[in-house]
Design a protein around this motif. Sequence first.
Motif, PDB file in Angstrom:
ATOM      1  N   GLY A  38       0.909  -1.208  -0.047  1.00  0.00           N
ATOM      2  CA  GLY A  38      -0.016  -0.027   0.026  1.00  0.00           C
ATOM      3  C   GLY A  38       0.799   1.343  -0.031  1.00  0.00           C
ATOM      4  N   LEU A  51      -4.694   0.872   0.531  1.00  0.00           N
ATOM      5  CA  LEU A  51      -3.990  -0.243   0.963  1.00  0.00           C
ATOM      6  C   LEU A  51      -4.598  -1.473   0.163  1.00  0.00           C
ATOM      7  N   ASP A  52      -3.841  -2.554   0.112  1.00  0.00           N
ATOM      8  CA  ASP A  52      -4.429  -3.699  -0.424  1.00  0.00           C
ATOM      9  C   ASP A  52      -4.707  -4.555   0.744  1.00  0.00           C
ATOM     10  N   LEU A  53      -5.991  -4.615   1.429  1.00  0.00           N
ATOM     11  CA  LEU A  53      -6.364  -5.100   2.553  1.00  0.00           C
ATOM     12  C   LEU A  53      -6.218  -6.799   2.568  1.00  0.00           C
ATOM     13  N   GLU A  54      -6.744  -7.245   1.104  1.00  0.00           N
ATOM     14  CA  GLU A  54      -6.454  -8.741   1.009  1.00  0.00           C
ATOM     15  C   GLU A  54      -4.990  -9.132   1.249  1.00  0.00           C
ATOM     16  N   ILE A  56      -2.777  -7.796   3.018  1.00  0.00           N
ATOM     17  CA  ILE A  56      -2.427  -7.340   4.305  1.00  0.00           C
ATOM     18  C   ILE A  56      -3.064  -8.578   5.267  1.00  0.00           C
ATOM     19  N   ASP A  57      -4.360  -8.995   4.941  1.00  0.00           N
ATOM     20  CA  ASP A  57      -4.865  -9.945   5.557  1.00  0.00           C
ATOM     21  C   ASP A  57      -4.131 -11.270   5.518  1.00  0.00           C
ATOM     22  N   ILE A  74      -4.835   0.941   8.897  1.00  0.00           N
ATOM     23  CA  ILE A  74      -5.897  -0.327   8.322  1.00  0.00           C
ATOM     24  C   ILE A  74      -7.263  -0.061   9.045  1.00  0.00           C
ATOM     25  N   ASP A  75      -7.463   0.277  10.286  1.00  0.00           N
ATOM     26  CA  ASP A  75      -8.711   0.500  10.706  1.00  0.00           C
ATOM     27  C   ASP A  75      -9.376   1.862  10.117  1.00  0.00           C
ATOM     28  N   ALA A  77      -8.883   2.458   6.951  1.00  0.00           N
ATOM     29  CA  ALA A  77      -9.356   1.976   5.476  1.00  0.00           C
ATOM     30  C   ALA A  77     -10.423   1.041   5.641  1.00  0.00           C
ATOM     31  N   ARG A  78     -10.524   0.251   6.762  1.00  0.00           N
ATOM     32  CA  ARG A  78     -11.689  -0.729   7.003  1.00  0.00           C
ATOM     33  C   ARG A  78     -12.872   0.106   7.065  1.00  0.00           C
TER      34      ARG A  78
END
Length: 106
Positions: A38, A51-54, A56-57, A74-75, A77-78
């Motif tokens: 990201g 961010l690429d949350l996938e 990161i997960d 991350i918080d 972005a979610r």
Amino acid sequence: MAVKIRLARHGAKKCPYYRVVVADGRMPRDGRYIELVGRYNPLTTPKTIDLDLEKIDEWVAKGAQPSNAVAHLIDIARSDAPAPEKKQKLSKKAAAKAAAAAEDAE
């Protein structure tokens, strides 16, 4: 190997932008990293958080630890909310000038 998700600083002096990277904890802040996940630019209005949350997960599932700053990003972005803006504090000269202007207006 302790893998961390952290910010890597780039950009010129006083004009930073950050890459969110997955890196070995022993590497330097701006050194070699495993994967770019990201970007974060605090200078734009509103602040740009990409961010690429996938990815990161996936890394968190493998045991990577996000830093405090990245966890906060991350918080944000979610939640799909804009990044909170800090209040700009006036300098002493600017506060005195504003007070003088307010007195003159009265």
